[in-house]
Design an enzyme around this catalytic site. Sequence first.
Site, PDB file in Angstrom:
ATOM      1  N   GLY A 121      -0.185 -58.128  15.884  1.00 39.35           N
ATOM      2  CA  GLY A 121      -1.719 -58.308  15.215  1.00 39.35           C
ATOM      3  C   GLY A 121      -3.385 -58.577  15.905  1.00 39.35           C
ATOM      4  O   GLY A 121      -2.912 -58.529  17.510  1.00 39.35           O
ATOM      5  N   GLY A 143      -2.885 -49.651  17.607  1.00 41.88           N
ATOM      6  CA  GLY A 143      -2.208 -49.352  16.804  1.00 41.88           C
ATOM      7  C   GLY A 143      -1.778 -47.575  16.409  1.00 41.88           C
ATOM      8  O   GLY A 143      -1.943 -47.324  17.097  1.00 41.88           O
ATOM      9  N   SER A 150     -22.904   6.796  30.027  1.00 44.41           N
ATOM     10  CA  SER A 150     -21.669   6.263  29.073  1.00 44.41           C
ATOM     11  C   SER A 150     -20.300   6.385  30.108  1.00 44.41           C
ATOM     12  O   SER A 150     -20.073   7.656  30.258  1.00 44.41           O
ATOM     13  CB  SER A 150     -21.683   6.877  27.802  1.00 44.41           C
ATOM     14  N   TYR A 177     -18.098  -3.715  29.792  1.00 48.09           N
ATOM     15  CA  TYR A 177     -17.097  -4.709  30.568  1.00 48.09           C
ATOM     16  C   TYR A 177     -17.864  -4.948  32.326  1.00 48.09           C
ATOM     17  O   TYR A 177     -17.657  -4.226  32.064  1.00 48.09           O
ATOM     18  CB  TYR A 177     -15.612  -4.689  30.516  1.00 48.09           C
ATOM     19  N   GLY A 210     -10.708 -48.991  18.461  1.00 47.07           N
ATOM     20  CA  GLY A 210     -10.750 -47.416  19.450  1.00 47.07           C
ATOM     21  C   GLY A 210     -10.478 -46.332  18.374  1.00 47.07           C
ATOM     22  O   GLY A 210     -11.204 -45.287  18.789  1.00 47.07           O
ATOM     23  N   ASN A 241     -29.669   0.558  33.547  1.00 45.89           N
ATOM     24  CA  ASN A 241     -29.451   0.517  32.487  1.00 45.89           C
ATOM     25  C   ASN A 241     -27.570   1.628  32.604  1.00 45.89           C
ATOM     26  O   ASN A 241     -27.285   1.955  32.957  1.00 45.89           O
ATOM     27  CB  ASN A 241     -29.987   1.711  31.828  1.00 45.89           C
ATOM     28  N   ARG A 255      -0.177 -42.940   9.348  1.00 52.92           N
ATOM     29  CA  ARG A 255      -1.249 -41.483   8.377  1.00 52.92           C
ATOM     30  C   ARG A 255      -1.347 -40.335   9.070  1.00 52.92           C
ATOM     31  O   ARG A 255      -1.918 -39.917   8.527  1.00 52.92           O
ATOM     32  CB  ARG A 255      -1.832 -42.470   7.480  1.00 52.92           C
TER      33      ARG A 255
HETATM   34  C1  UD1 Z   1      -8.690 -55.356  10.134  1.00 53.63           C
HETATM   35  C2  UD1 Z   1      -8.769 -56.816   9.758  1.00 53.63           C
HETATM   36  C3  UD1 Z   1      -9.855 -56.604   8.469  1.00 53.63           C
HETATM   37  C4  UD1 Z   1     -10.932 -55.922   8.934  1.00 53.63           C
HETATM   38  C5  UD1 Z   1     -10.548 -54.566   9.097  1.00 53.63           C
HETATM   39  C6  UD1 Z   1     -11.830 -53.176   8.931  1.00 53.63           C
HETATM   40  C7  UD1 Z   1      -7.383 -58.989  10.740  1.00 53.63           C
HETATM   41  C8  UD1 Z   1      -6.383 -58.967  10.770  1.00 53.63           C
HETATM   42  N1  UD1 Z   1      -8.173 -57.491   9.840  1.00 53.63           N
HETATM   43  O1  UD1 Z   1      -7.029 -55.371   9.570  1.00 53.63           O
HETATM   44  O2  UD1 Z   1     -10.171 -57.988   8.114  1.00 53.63           O
HETATM   45  O3  UD1 Z   1     -11.179 -55.292   7.478  1.00 53.63           O
HETATM   46  O4  UD1 Z   1      -9.358 -54.521  10.318  1.00 53.63           O
HETATM   47  O5  UD1 Z   1     -11.199 -51.954   9.626  1.00 53.63           O
HETATM   48  O6  UD1 Z   1      -7.974 -58.034  12.223  1.00 53.63           O
HETATM   49  N2  UD1 Z   1      -4.740 -53.216  16.244  1.00 53.63           N
HETATM   50  C9  UD1 Z   1      -4.579 -53.388  18.465  1.00 53.63           C
HETATM   51  N3  UD1 Z   1      -3.124 -54.132  17.498  1.00 53.63           N
HETATM   52  C10 UD1 Z   1      -2.537 -55.191  17.006  1.00 53.63           C
HETATM   53  C11 UD1 Z   1      -2.811 -54.607  15.792  1.00 53.63           C
HETATM   54  C12 UD1 Z   1      -3.991 -53.550  15.906  1.00 53.63           C
HETATM   55  O7  UD1 Z   1      -4.394 -52.681  18.629  1.00 53.63           O
HETATM   56  O8  UD1 Z   1      -1.365 -55.579  17.295  1.00 53.63           O
HETATM   57  C13 UD1 Z   1      -6.025 -52.241  16.641  1.00 53.63           C
HETATM   58  C14 UD1 Z   1      -5.200 -51.178  15.679  1.00 53.63           C
HETATM   59  O9  UD1 Z   1      -4.960 -50.057  16.708  1.00 53.63           O
HETATM   60  C15 UD1 Z   1      -7.090 -50.451  14.829  1.00 53.63           C
HETATM   61  C16 UD1 Z   1      -7.773 -52.277  14.705  1.00 53.63           C
HETATM   62  O10 UD1 Z   1      -6.381 -53.394  15.883  1.00 53.63           O
HETATM   63  O11 UD1 Z   1      -7.716 -50.259  15.548  1.00 53.63           O
HETATM   64  C17 UD1 Z   1      -7.766 -52.895  13.196  1.00 53.63           C
HETATM   65  O12 UD1 Z   1      -5.924 -53.571  13.085  1.00 53.63           O
HETATM   66  P1  UD1 Z   1      -5.574 -53.560  11.622  1.00 53.63           P
HETATM   67  O13 UD1 Z   1      -3.976 -53.667  12.039  1.00 53.63           O
HETATM   68  O14 UD1 Z   1      -5.393 -51.543  10.989  1.00 53.63           O
HETATM   69  O15 UD1 Z   1      -6.369 -53.835  10.545  1.00 53.63           O
HETATM   70  P2  UD1 Z   1      -6.752 -54.340   9.691  1.00 53.63           P
HETATM   71  O16 UD1 Z   1      -5.413 -54.533   8.611  1.00 53.63           O
HETATM   72  O17 UD1 Z   1      -7.170 -52.552   9.022  1.00 53.63           O
END
Ligand code: UD1
Length: 454
Positions: free
Chosen positions: A78, A11, A403, A364, A101, A375, A15
């Site tokens: 995803g 990710g 001193s 120092y 992570g 001392n 934010r």
């Molecule tokens: C995900 C879950 C959701 C859960 C939530 C908890 C899914 C579809 N949804 O949602 O059910 O309640 O986490 O926090 O799994 N990441 C990747 N590669 C990607 C997409 C994501 O490495 O292509 C990693 C992101 O860095 C992150 C984690 O997976 O650490 C979660 O991804 P994020 O897109 O934040 O999922 P949420 O929408 O929060």
Amino acid sequence: MPLTIVILAAGQGKRMRSDLPKVLQPLAGRPLLSHVIATAQELEPSSIHVVYGHGGERVRDALAATPVSWVLQAEQLGTGHAVAQAMPQVDDGDLVLVLYGDVPLIRAATLRQLVAAAGPKNVALLTVELDDPAGYGRIVRNARGQVQRIVEEKDAPARVRRIREGNTGVMVAPAKLLRRWLARLRANNAQGELYLTDIIAMAVKEKVKVAPLAAESPGEVLGINDKAQLAAVEAIYRARRAEALLTAGVTLVDPARIDVRGTLAVGRDVQIDVNVIFEGTVRLGDRVRIGPNCVIRESEIGDDTEVFPNCVIDRATIGPACHIGPFARFRPSSKLARGVHVGNFVEVKNSVLGEGSKSNHLTYLGDAVIGARVNVGAGTVTCNYDGVNKSQTHIDDGAFIGSGSMLVAPVRVGARATIGAGSVITRDTPPDKLTLERAQQVTIDGWQRPTKKA
Ligand code: UD1
Ligand code: CA
């Protein structure tokens, strides 16, 4: 079954509004990701795969010394797609545990329970009961309480949004089934992503048991997306560490005002005042007292030693029954024997002080080898640097440094020698004698103070 752990870390973390990738943001002074990897290692899996994102070379570089396998997810399509990237390296006979992570407080004990609930024909899912489940996927159960599927919030009708049981994202599945399910994922959902969560409905359809485990507290599964959540997680981490110290019998004046960012080993009846930070590996002996506002890093402090307020101690070994500070600073590589006093505004670097020696004010000591019962008077400087090279100062047992003395290294002050105040010592001084270096004091008769010009 052998365990493989896949950590999702691709990710972007927009934010955070930071140039540093999200999983490298520091929690207790270490990258978020390194906390997750450390917890993963506690489970002793056969392998750990970290899925990192495009441009995530910085993540790899920052954790280069960590023995994990790195899997590139070039495009973030995803969570299901992310896990799929690691699957070519996973054996069919393994159980796969998915971690994140950016969820750094997850405990090994919880994960062990989750892994125990999974098997060749069982999936285990970590869920969490939330007052406000906004943003989480919801766990949909049937009338008998069996998990049916997970619905992402963006895909959820109002009826499902009202469910307060959220998906933590952490799950364990047998590799053989997981591989098959991941290959069947489709992005026909609100976010156009391949959702890992969709494998739950697939499991149910194939009559594979889905065992839910509820996390003990929401804190443990908090994900971090912004600096406010990062600070919240830091507070939880701080509280956990303070609580462990209290359990170990340490007196903390205020458990909310201590930061343990590494490993802190303590003896009995240790007292720690407010605003103290411990970093790296620190060891405190029995009855050690630490005053307020101290930073102590990679150091050892012996029994009965008291550290007064506002000291910075870095890579020092301090013996028993010493008095340190207030306002003392130790730079790396110093060793103090028993009963040493190092006081106000004294800086000590790469020096040894023998038993019962004292340096109480404005001094120092750098590259100095100081014997016992020495001392060192106020305002003494070991002049260890000539602009090019560092040299040593030796002060032998029982010497007394008046001193305001400058000891120009390399130089040796003999045992029981006395150095007159204000001396600049450039040659070795003999033992048992008074040595001083001082211009003649003169008084000018008839001298008049200047007066203000009109
Ligand atoms: C995900 C879950 C959701 C859960 C939530 C908890 C899914 C579809 N949804 O949602 O059910 O309640 O986490 O926090 O799994 N990441 C990747 N590669 C990607 C997409 C994501 O490495 O292509 C990693 C992101 O860095 C992150 C984690 O997976 O650490 C979660 O991804 P994020 O897109 O934040 O999922 P949420 O929408 O929060
Ligand atoms: Ca998230």
